[in-house]
Design a protein around this motif. Structure first.
Motif, short mmCIF file in Angstrom:
data_model
loop_
_atom_site.label_atom_id
_atom_site.label_comp_id
_atom_site.label_asym_id
_atom_site.label_seq_id
_atom_site.Cartn_x
_atom_site.Cartn_y
_atom_site.Cartn_z
N TYR A 101 35.39 42.50 56.21
CA TYR A 101 34.89 43.69 55.52
C TYR A 101 33.85 43.32 54.47
N ARG A 102 32.64 43.79 54.66
CA ARG A 102 31.54 43.64 53.72
C ARG A 102 31.28 42.17 53.35
N ASN A 103 31.43 41.30 54.34
CA ASN A 103 31.14 39.88 54.12
C ASN A 103 30.25 39.36 55.24
N PRO A 104 28.93 39.40 55.05
CA PRO A 104 28.01 38.97 56.10
C PRO A 104 28.09 37.47 56.40
N PHE A 105 28.68 36.69 55.49
CA PHE A 105 28.80 35.25 55.71
C PHE A 105 29.81 34.92 56.80
N GLY A 186 21.25 44.89 46.82
CA GLY A 186 21.79 43.92 47.76
C GLY A 186 23.16 43.45 47.35
N LEU A 187 23.71 42.57 48.14
CA LEU A 187 25.08 42.11 48.02
C LEU A 187 25.40 41.59 46.62
N CYS A 188 26.42 42.20 46.00
CA CYS A 188 26.95 41.78 44.70
C CYS A 188 25.98 41.95 43.53
N SER A 189 24.91 42.70 43.71
CA SER A 189 24.03 42.97 42.57
C SER A 189 24.68 43.99 41.65
N THR A 234 37.94 46.42 39.97
CA THR A 234 38.05 45.83 41.30
C THR A 234 36.67 45.29 41.61
N LEU A 235 36.53 43.97 41.64
CA LEU A 235 35.22 43.33 41.53
C LEU A 235 34.85 42.53 42.77
N ALA A 236 33.54 42.49 43.03
CA ALA A 236 32.99 41.64 44.09
C ALA A 236 32.50 40.34 43.47
N ASP A 237 32.51 39.27 44.29
CA ASP A 237 32.08 37.95 43.81
C ASP A 237 31.35 37.24 44.94
N LEU A 238 30.10 36.87 44.70
CA LEU A 238 29.28 36.28 45.75
C LEU A 238 29.83 34.93 46.20
N ASP A 239 30.31 34.12 45.27
CA ASP A 239 30.85 32.81 45.66
C ASP A 239 32.08 32.99 46.55
N ARG A 240 32.92 33.96 46.23
CA ARG A 240 34.11 34.22 47.07
C ARG A 240 33.69 34.63 48.47
N LYS A 242 30.88 33.83 50.02
CA LYS A 242 30.30 32.68 50.71
C LYS A 242 31.39 31.74 51.25
N GLU A 243 32.56 31.76 50.61
CA GLU A 243 33.68 30.95 51.07
C GLU A 243 34.48 31.65 52.17
N GLY A 244 34.01 32.84 52.59
CA GLY A 244 34.69 33.59 53.64
C GLY A 244 35.78 34.50 53.14
N GLY A 245 35.81 34.76 51.84
CA GLY A 245 36.88 35.54 51.25
C GLY A 245 36.63 37.04 51.24
N ALA A 246 37.50 37.74 50.53
CA ALA A 246 37.47 39.20 50.47
C ALA A 246 36.34 39.69 49.58
#
Length: 496
Positions: A101-105, A186-189, A234-240, A242-246
């Motif tokens: 979900y919402r993780n293009p990586f 864009g993602l996580c901006s 409830t927050l988004a994190d770009l590093d998470r 990139k690691e394939g996380g939520a």
């Protein structure tokens, strides 16, 4: 994977159906009022392909739009996939190309650069057009007569935001649509685009501002003079990612905020007011002004209601232990120091509705879904939390007076749509999808149920349905819906 996981996101009312079809002259029990003339559109996510990952979630399923069309006391039904770029690419490939979900990586390389939105959350009607929306991308226009997908909508190239909320607000007097997009750049901006479309559907204003943190701004509200952005930790994190996380993780130790600005003003006038820590809300009921005070009524819980968002944040709170209430946040805009005063209004619940004419104004009634404390047997499985609501509440927010419509044992109820009455003094009707187990509640196959639409007097919900429309089919969990009158349909920008 080659099969659907047997998790809460794929059983009960989340069971994949993967069917497009039409049904004519549905079986009706009771009498449908002649004034109910138009179409009830519903957003119904449903997987077109097996998911890539075992832990896929209900929010990540392809958008479908269904329509109950009312005319002369008869009802027809149709349901069709929204043909997003994502849906068409996967249909051609014959398999899932998009991952978590919402993780293009986590996507297949073949999906690189494609539009990821599923357009699966809310049907929105404005200025003669029907859109299917989801907050991770722009809306897709759908022909209201045929349900054919017309394509992505960007206001003829004028919209700069990459995203469009699933919850715009339409002023009942001006006909303007107020909307926003978060992660607009864009993602996580941190970028949020605040926009206004006039009554004719022209984009007349788009301004950008930064939110305090990269949160999921699922909904917002307007009053006659303000635009209000409640945000929760409830927050988004770009590093998470990139690691394939939520995409989303809830933070119990961070504050919430209200962002308030003049609705026709400049984003530089935005003020941020800190609220309670750890709380969460997906949907606001309404907002209005009382002198210098702004009131925001919201379905508040003391943590995020979605288990997968709590788990990603390391929060171990069982679903049944989550507290909350229908709550009013009030801010005196004339005060030297702005602060939120909090007042409980009613029992916990969600998927709220006010009549369109009350949007942004003082109001005397609202409807929302909750759990019946006297219900016999377990709730029907489904929805994003794994258990569906089983009761409809009507509340007078000025007095706290409550009424409840119960559903049969083991049944589920979806968000109602309000149909106004042409008769002065009559409160109109609600249209509510009810899913009924075909066997004993809580026993047997949780995917074995039948769906029917109830017509309910909006001001007498405790009496139950005055008419029921049988589909003879099990329909997927609804997210949101909207009612569009015959007059609006006949003046739409698309023809059948």
């Amino acid at each position: 994977m080659g099969a659907f996981p047997q998790t809460i996101h794929f059983i009960g009312t989340n069971t994949p159906r993967q069917q497009e079809y039409k049904l004519q002259d549905l079986e009706v029990h009771g009498e449908i009022p002649a004034a109910i003339d138009g179409t009830f559109f519903r957003a119904v996510p449903d997987n077109a392909q097996d998911p890539m990952f075992e832990d896929d979630i209900a929010l990540n399923h392809d958008g479908m739009i269904s329509a109950f069309s009312f005319a002369g006391g008869k009802v027809d039904f149709s349901i069709k996939y929204v043909e997003t770029q994502r849906y068409l690419a996967e249909k051609e490939a014959g398999r899932a190309l998009f991952g978590r979900y919402r993780n293009p990586f986590t996507d297949d390389p073949a999906a690189e650069g494609m539009d990821r939105t599923l357009a699966n959350t809310t049907p929105v009607w404005h200025a003669g057009r029907l859109f299917m929306t989801k907050e991770d991308g722009r809306g897709y226009e759908v022909n209201p007569h045929t349900l054919a997908t017309e394509g992505r909508w960007d206001y003829e190239g004028k919209l700069k935001s990459e995203t469009f909320t699933a919850h715009p607000r339409i002023d009942p007097e001006t006909g303007e649509m107020f909307f926003f997009g978060y992660q607009a750049a864009g993602l996580c901006s941190l970028d949020v685009a605040y926009c206004i479309a006039d009554k004719d559907g022209n984009l007349v204003k788009e301004q950008w501002f930064d939110q305090p943190y990269c949160s999921t701004i699922h909904d917002f509200v307007i009053t006659e003079n303000y635009a209000i952005f409640p945000i929760f930790p409830t927050l988004a994190d770009l590093d998470r990612l990139k690691e394939g996380g939520a995409h989303w993780a809830h933070h119990q130790d961070k504050p919430s905020y209200l962002g308030i600005m003049p609705r026709y003003g400049d984003v530089s006038e935005m003020v941020w007011i800190e609220g309670p820590k750890g709380v969460s809300c997906f949907h606001e009921v309404n907002a209005f002004e009382d002198g210098d005070t702004v009131h925001v009524d919201l379905c508040l819980s003391d943590t995020n209601a979605f288990g997968f968002m709590r788990e990603a944040g390391g929060i171990d709170i069982p679903q049944q232990e989550i507290g909350g209430a229908l709550t009013r946040w009030s801010v005196d805009m004339s005060a030297d120091e702005l602060a939120i005063a909090q007042q409980p209004l009613g029992p916990p619940g969600d998927l709220c509705r006010v009549e369109d004419a009350a949007q942004g104004r003082p109001y005397g009634r609202a409807w929302y879904l909750s759990m019946n404390p006297q219900a016999k047997g377990p709730p029907m499985l489904g929805g994003p939390v794994g258990a569906n609501f089983n009761a409809l509440l009507r509340i007078d927010p000025t007095t706290g007076q409550l009424a409840m419509m119960e559903t049969p044992p083991g049944a589920a109820i979806s968000e109602p749509a309000h149909v106004p009455s042409p008769d002065a003094g009559h409160g109109g009707w609600l249209l509510c999808m009810i899913d009924l187990p075909n066997g004993p509640p809580g026993a047997g196959d949780p995917s074995d149920y039948s769906s029917e639409l109830w017509v309910v007097e909006a001001d007498n919900i405790e009496a139950g349905a005055i008419a029921t429309i049988k589909t003879g089919r099990p329909l997927r969990s609804q997210v949101h819906g909207t009612w569009v009158s015959r007059a609006k349909l006949e003046n739409s920008c698309r023809k059948g």
